[in-house]
Design a protein around this motif. Structure first.
Motif, PDB file in Angstrom:
ATOM      1  N   SER A   1       0.824  -1.210   0.000  1.00  0.00           N
ATOM      2  CA  SER A   1       0.000   0.000   0.000  1.00  0.00           C
ATOM      3  C   SER A   1       0.852   1.252   0.000  1.00  0.00           C
ATOM      4  N   GLU A   2       1.913   1.262   0.818  1.00  0.00           N
ATOM      5  CA  GLU A   2       2.792   2.443   0.883  1.00  0.00           C
ATOM      6  C   GLU A   2       3.508   2.668  -0.441  1.00  0.00           C
ATOM      7  N   LEU A   3       3.943   1.585  -1.095  1.00  0.00           N
ATOM      8  CA  LEU A   3       4.627   1.725  -2.386  1.00  0.00           C
ATOM      9  C   LEU A   3       3.693   2.304  -3.438  1.00  0.00           C
ATOM     10  N   GLU A   4       2.448   1.834  -3.474  1.00  0.00           N
ATOM     11  CA  GLU A   4       1.494   2.345  -4.464  1.00  0.00           C
ATOM     12  C   GLU A   4       1.209   3.824  -4.246  1.00  0.00           C
ATOM     13  N   SER A   5       1.102   4.238  -2.957  1.00  0.00           N
ATOM     14  CA  SER A   5       0.781   5.641  -2.685  1.00  0.00           C
ATOM     15  C   SER A   5       1.959   6.574  -2.923  1.00  0.00           C
ATOM     16  N   THR A   6       3.189   6.036  -2.967  1.00  0.00           N
ATOM     17  CA  THR A   6       4.378   6.880  -3.187  1.00  0.00           C
ATOM     18  C   THR A   6       5.079   6.530  -4.493  1.00  0.00           C
ATOM     19  N   LEU A   7       4.343   5.972  -5.454  1.00  0.00           N
ATOM     20  CA  LEU A   7       4.979   5.505  -6.679  1.00  0.00           C
ATOM     21  C   LEU A   7       5.622   6.644  -7.468  1.00  0.00           C
ATOM     22  N   GLY A   8       5.091   7.860  -7.319  1.00  0.00           N
ATOM     23  CA  GLY A   8       5.663   8.994  -8.050  1.00  0.00           C
ATOM     24  C   GLY A   8       6.916   9.561  -7.407  1.00  0.00           C
ATOM     25  N   GLU A   9       7.288   9.064  -6.228  1.00  0.00           N
ATOM     26  CA  GLU A   9       8.480   9.563  -5.540  1.00  0.00           C
ATOM     27  C   GLU A   9       9.625   8.575  -5.767  1.00  0.00           C
ATOM     28  N   GLY A  10      10.631   8.978  -6.500  1.00  0.00           N
ATOM     29  CA  GLY A  10      11.753   8.092  -6.794  1.00  0.00           C
ATOM     30  C   GLY A  10      12.674   7.920  -5.598  1.00  0.00           C
ATOM     31  N   TYR A  11      13.554   6.906  -5.673  1.00  0.00           N
ATOM     32  CA  TYR A  11      14.556   6.672  -4.635  1.00  0.00           C
ATOM     33  C   TYR A  11      15.789   7.552  -4.889  1.00  0.00           C
ATOM     34  N   ASP A  12      16.537   7.822  -3.798  1.00  0.00           N
ATOM     35  CA  ASP A  12      17.833   8.483  -3.934  1.00  0.00           C
ATOM     36  C   ASP A  12      18.829   7.492  -4.532  1.00  0.00           C
ATOM     37  N   THR A  13      19.805   8.015  -5.290  1.00  0.00           N
ATOM     38  CA  THR A  13      20.809   7.154  -5.902  1.00  0.00           C
ATOM     39  C   THR A  13      22.199   7.509  -5.370  1.00  0.00           C
ATOM     40  N   GLU A  14      23.103   6.554  -5.460  1.00  0.00           N
ATOM     41  CA  GLU A  14      24.488   6.775  -5.088  1.00  0.00           C
ATOM     42  C   GLU A  14      25.379   6.004  -6.055  1.00  0.00           C
ATOM     43  N   GLU A  15      26.591   6.466  -6.220  1.00  0.00           N
ATOM     44  CA  GLU A  15      27.508   5.806  -7.145  1.00  0.00           C
ATOM     45  C   GLU A  15      28.218   4.668  -6.434  1.00  0.00           C
ATOM     46  N   CYS A  16      28.240   3.488  -7.088  1.00  0.00           N
ATOM     47  CA  CYS A  16      28.923   2.343  -6.504  1.00  0.00           C
ATOM     48  C   CYS A  16      29.466   1.461  -7.626  1.00  0.00           C
ATOM     49  N   ASN A  17      30.381   0.567  -7.253  1.00  0.00           N
ATOM     50  CA  ASN A  17      30.991  -0.345  -8.214  1.00  0.00           C
ATOM     51  C   ASN A  17      30.052  -1.519  -8.454  1.00  0.00           C
ATOM     52  N   ALA A  18      29.703  -1.771  -9.706  1.00  0.00           N
ATOM     53  CA  ALA A  18      28.712  -2.808 -10.031  1.00  0.00           C
ATOM     54  C   ALA A  18      29.188  -4.192  -9.604  1.00  0.00           C
TER      55      ALA A  18
END
Length: 502
Positions: free
Chosen positions: A346-363
């Motif tokens: 339910s929380e994911l559906e209600s916040t679907l328009g809010e993206g996650y923060d990203t960070e640079e890392c080694n794949a």
């Protein structure tokens, strides 16, 4: 001088390329949104229409921006998010007004699209004064546009408004204007189409009163048009019969010849009468079946509404009761896990328009760390392998790790002794990369593969899993601007592909 001209040319080419990329991004978002809408995945459709609107707005592609903004508003107020719906329309209208001021060219067609959506919301909110104000504005816009299709749509809107607010006489008047021209030329099919279109509008607007009234009118019209058609056919047959009698009297033929003709005509009349009776029986059965189907649809819609309301509140309703049970019992653990997953979904559906923060890392390092976390959870002699280049990428590390751990844990459960689990990372473009999880277990049965990422697709024993893991993963990947799919061409086990656009 030549060097200066070359520099200007490079700048111009770069600007054109940037505009082209932006336009293609907006079109891509719009296409994805329409696909989700066709599949009735309304939350995802709303998210991608919003992304398309923002992209088109940045590029000043006003027609596409207004179209997508109206879609966003429609999907918001479908779930009763009226503030967000009105905000979307105001943004689209501000963009349109600015474009008109810049070009000096009015665009009544696009204003009509925005006003039509506002009218739907005010009618749904039962706000008669505001709805009437929008209806009057739509009528003025329709006159200035001068299009038959827009004029017809305005008449449909009038009928919908008057029926919704209990003014059926004016609703009938609006509808009669529309169908009157078709009746005059005996274009009965167009008349039926008018009633059917109004029924569709009433269903989309959840206007049960208008649906019932229009459906009754359609049934009455179908009965009358069949009677008119039968009368025309009977008149034509009567004319043929009279002509046959005149021919018989004009000719000097034998009495037996006249009798044969009369008998033939009587047989023909009897066949026609039988056909009319049979047609009446079939028509009555059709009417009864349609009325039963209408009742069934109404009951099903009500049940679906209650089901959605129950699912939304299930965690809050059951949690106090579950907390009174012994938490060490397997069934209680499974029920607690199910309630947690429902809450997270339910929380994911209600916040679907809010993206996650990203960070640079080694794949490569990231993939190895994730794979190490399932060591010791597999069957004997199962090999774990990572195939990833040492490149730095921007990722939403925590949610992506959760998704990959879920896929790898599932692979560990289903991979037999001596099997192999592989985690791969691949770059598919400058801003597109993939994470691929492959195992050589029994694979996913074809009959459940299409519903794999849809929640509550089947009834399950919660102690054996609630089936919400993959739907939750799908929503998380969507918030990362990506997709997750099951590779249908891989037949030696299961292969899941996560594709993310940064």
């Amino acid at each position: 001088m030549n060097r200066f001209l070359t520099l200007l040319l490079l700048v111009a080419v770069s600007a054109v390329c940037q505009v082209s990329v932006a336009q293609s991004r907006g079109a891509e978002y719009k296409k994805q949104a329409q696909n989700f809408l066709n599949n009735k995945e309304y939350v995802k459709a709303r998210y991608y229409f919003l992304q398309a609107y923002n992209s088109f707005a940045r590029d000043k592609d006003v027609p596409n921006a207004v179209e997508c903004g109206a879609k966003v508003s429609s999907l918001y107020h479908r779930e009763n998010y009226y503030k967000e719906a009105f905000d979307a329309l105001r943004g689209a209208e501000a963009l349109l007004t600015a474009a008109e001021s810049e070009t000096g060219t009015p665009q009544p067609g696009m204003h009509y699209t925005i006003g039509r959506e506002r009218l739907q919301m005010y009618m749904k909110l039962k706000n008669a004064p505001k709805a009437k104000e929008q209806l009057s504005r739509l009528e003025q816009l329709a006159k200035s546009i001068g299009s038959d299709s827009i004029a017809n749509d305005a008449l449909y809107a009038q009928a919908n408004y008057y029926y919704t607010f209990g003014i059926p006489q004016q609703g009938d008047s609006a509808l009669d204007k529309l169908i009157g021209k078709y009746k005059a030329v005996k274009d009965y099919g167009k008349v039926s189409d008018c009633y059917k279109t109004l029924i569709d509008i009433a269903i989309k607007g959840n206007n049960a009163k208008l649906t019932s009234r229009t459906y009754g009118k359609l049934m009455a019209w179908n009965d009358s048009v069949r009677a008119l058609t039968a009368a025309d056919e009977l008149a034509a047959l009567q004319t043929k019969y009279d002509e046959s009698l005149a021919t018989i009297e004009a000719k000097d033929s034998t009495i037996s010849g006249k009798q044969y003709i009369i008998v033939a005509l009587c047989v023909l009349a009897a066949i026609l009468a039988a056909a009319l009776v049979l047609g009446a029986i079939v028509l009555m059965r059709y009417i009864v079946m349609n009325r039963r189907q209408k009742h069934t649809i109404e009951v099903a819609n009500e049940h679906n509404r209650l089901k959605n309301k129950f699912i939304k509140n299930i965690s809050a309703q059951l949690r106090p009761t579950v907390n009174t049970l012994d938490p060490s019992l397997p069934a209680v653990k499974a029920l607690n896990r199910f309630l947690d997953n429902v809450q997270e979904l339910s929380e994911l559906e209600s916040t679907l328009g809010e993206g996650y923060d990203t960070e640079e890392c080694n794949a490569q390092t990231f993939c190895q760390e994730v794979m190490e976390r399932i060591e010791g959870h597999t069957r004997p002699d199962v090999s774990l392998a990572v195939d990833a280049a040492k490149v730095n990428v921007k990722l939403s590390r925590e949610p992506l790790e959760q998704v990959l751990l879920h896929l790898l844990s599932n692979a560990a459960i289903h991979t037999p002794e001596g099997g192999r689990i592989l985690l791969e990372f691949k770059k598919r473009g400058a801003k597109v990369h993939q994470f691929i999880v492959t195992d050589n277990g029994p694979g996913v049965p074809e009959e459940i593969s299409e519903s794999l990422f849809r929640p509550f697709a089947e009834i399950r024993d919660l102690t054996q899993g609630d089936g919400l893991g993959l739907p939750i993963c799908s929503l998380k990947v969507t918030k990362m601007h990506g997709t997750i799919t099951l590779d249908p061409d891989y037949k030696r086990g299961a292969r899941f592909i996560i594709e993310i656009r940064s």
